[in-house]
Write a protein that holds these residues in place. Structure first.
Motif, short mmCIF file in Angstrom:
data_model
loop_
_atom_site.label_atom_id
_atom_site.label_comp_id
_atom_site.label_asym_id
_atom_site.label_seq_id
_atom_site.Cartn_x
_atom_site.Cartn_y
_atom_site.Cartn_z
N HIS A 39 -20.11 -5.47 45.98
CA HIS A 39 -18.95 -5.41 45.09
C HIS A 39 -19.40 -5.12 43.66
O HIS A 39 -20.26 -5.83 43.13
N ASN A 40 -18.85 -4.08 43.08
CA ASN A 40 -19.09 -3.74 41.69
C ASN A 40 -17.76 -3.76 40.93
O ASN A 40 -16.70 -3.94 41.52
N LYS A 41 -17.83 -3.56 39.63
CA LYS A 41 -16.62 -3.63 38.80
C LYS A 41 -15.59 -2.58 39.19
O LYS A 41 -14.40 -2.86 39.23
N ARG A 42 -16.04 -1.36 39.49
CA ARG A 42 -15.11 -0.27 39.78
C ARG A 42 -15.29 0.32 41.18
O ARG A 42 -14.66 1.33 41.49
N ALA A 43 -16.13 -0.31 42.01
CA ALA A 43 -16.34 0.24 43.35
C ALA A 43 -16.88 -0.83 44.29
O ALA A 43 -17.65 -1.69 43.89
N ASP A 44 -16.45 -0.77 45.54
CA ASP A 44 -17.00 -1.59 46.62
C ASP A 44 -17.65 -0.66 47.64
O ASP A 44 -17.21 0.48 47.84
N PHE A 45 -18.70 -1.15 48.31
CA PHE A 45 -19.40 -0.36 49.30
C PHE A 45 -19.61 -1.19 50.56
O PHE A 45 -19.76 -2.42 50.49
N VAL A 46 -19.62 -0.52 51.71
CA VAL A 46 -19.83 -1.21 52.98
C VAL A 46 -20.66 -0.34 53.90
O VAL A 46 -20.57 0.90 53.88
N PHE A 47 -21.52 -0.99 54.69
CA PHE A 47 -22.31 -0.31 55.72
C PHE A 47 -22.32 -1.21 56.95
O PHE A 47 -22.46 -2.43 56.83
N SER A 48 -22.19 -0.61 58.14
CA SER A 48 -22.17 -1.42 59.35
C SER A 48 -22.71 -0.63 60.55
O SER A 48 -22.73 0.61 60.55
N TYR A 49 -23.15 -1.39 61.53
CA TYR A 49 -23.55 -0.83 62.83
C TYR A 49 -22.73 -1.55 63.91
O TYR A 49 -22.58 -2.78 63.86
N GLN A 50 -22.20 -0.79 64.84
CA GLN A 50 -21.43 -1.38 65.92
C GLN A 50 -21.71 -0.67 67.24
O GLN A 50 -22.19 0.46 67.27
N MET A 51 -21.42 -1.37 68.32
CA MET A 51 -21.63 -0.81 69.65
C MET A 51 -20.45 -1.16 70.54
O MET A 51 -19.75 -2.15 70.32
N TYR A 52 -20.21 -0.30 71.54
CA TYR A 52 -19.17 -0.52 72.52
C TYR A 52 -19.84 -0.65 73.89
O TYR A 52 -20.53 0.27 74.35
N LEU A 53 -19.65 -1.79 74.54
CA LEU A 53 -20.27 -2.06 75.83
C LEU A 53 -19.29 -1.73 76.96
O LEU A 53 -18.11 -2.11 76.89
N PRO A 54 -19.73 -1.02 78.00
CA PRO A 54 -18.83 -0.61 79.10
C PRO A 54 -18.51 -1.76 80.05
O PRO A 54 -18.90 -1.74 81.23
N THR A 55 -17.80 -2.76 79.56
CA THR A 55 -17.47 -3.92 80.38
C THR A 55 -16.18 -3.75 81.17
O THR A 55 -15.89 -4.55 82.07
N GLY A 56 -15.37 -2.75 80.85
CA GLY A 56 -14.13 -2.50 81.59
C GLY A 56 -14.40 -1.78 82.90
O GLY A 56 -15.42 -1.12 83.07
N LYS A 57 -13.48 -1.91 83.82
CA LYS A 57 -13.61 -1.25 85.12
C LYS A 57 -13.64 0.26 84.95
O LYS A 57 -12.81 0.83 84.23
N PHE A 58 -14.59 0.91 85.62
CA PHE A 58 -14.66 2.38 85.55
C PHE A 58 -15.25 2.95 86.82
O PHE A 58 -16.33 2.55 87.26
N THR A 59 -14.52 3.90 87.41
CA THR A 59 -14.99 4.72 88.52
C THR A 59 -14.58 6.15 88.23
O THR A 59 -13.40 6.40 87.96
#
Length: 220
Positions: A39-59
């Motif tokens: 967080h800065n006076k005139r700007a905010d910044f964000v960085f992230s890493y995410q993953m999606y796991l195949p836990t749902g049914k799939f055929t």
């Protein structure tokens, strides 16, 4: 910060198959093990890493899938710029790059996806006249998103071999308004976005209605 989302879904549409017939079921799991913010006076910044796991049914080829059957890595970075000292006028942009793996028990591979989303808005503080703290906060403005397929989908076809589909893309623009009441720590919002320039993608209008409450375990 970190986030885990255990979700349920019905009628998961993929590819050109719209003949889906599945009831509400456990779908793929979203995990964000790392999110960093500055967080800065005139700007905010964000960085992230995410993953999606195949836990749902799939055929492959089934009409009752509740998941997409593939592991996904995603990296995101964004900023919000403020145009006055009170931070009531702002512009935001978030870019995400999604790297997709092969679908379960197949050689089908979805291409990597670049998404850019954000908006420009105005924050309003509602005062009650006696308290220096606002009674509620309203945030309203225009929103947008763009999504591009950066690499081709790869689909194996018997005899012919692996074919690569045309890269798809879609964009959207709309409006959003959110209301947060500080006294009861509850927020409500409405969002509409209309899609444009869809290539090899479905195109339409999307509406979101949200209602949330903040629970605090801190003793007053």
């Amino acid at each position: 910060g970190a986030t885990v989302l255990l979700a349920f879904a019905a009628n998961t549409i993929q590819g050109n198959s719209t003949d889906v017939n599945n009831s509400l079921a456990f779908t793929d799991t979203y995990i964000q093990p790392l999110q960093l913010g500055w967080h800065n006076k005139r700007a905010d910044f964000v960085f992230s890493y995410q993953m999606y796991l195949p836990t749902g049914k799939f055929t492959a080829g089934a009409s009752d899938n509740s998941g997409l059957g593939m592991f996904m890595n995603e990296f995101s970075a964004g900023t919000t710029l403020f145009f006055n000292d009170k931070k009531t006028i702002h512009f935001s942009a978030l870019a995400s790059y999604e790297i997709n793996g092969k679908k379960k028990d197949t050689d089908i591979k979805t291409g990597d996806i670049l998404s850019v989303e954000g908006g420009v808005g105005k924050t309003f503080y509602v005062m009650d006249g006696t308290n220096p703290m606002p009674k509620s906060i309203i945030n309203a403005g225009l929103i947008y998103y763009l999504q591009y397929k950066m690499t081709n989908d790869k689909i194996p076809v018997p005899i012919i071999g692996t074919i690569e589909t045309t890269k798809d893309r879609v964009g959207g623009i709309g409006a959003e308004i959110n209301y947060f009441h500080l006294g009861c720590s509850t927020s409500a919002g409405i969002r509409w976005i209309g899609e444009v320039e869809a290539i090899n993608r479905f195109q339409g209008n999307t509406f979101f209605l949200t209602l949330a409450h903040v629970f605090s375990f801190k003793k007053k």
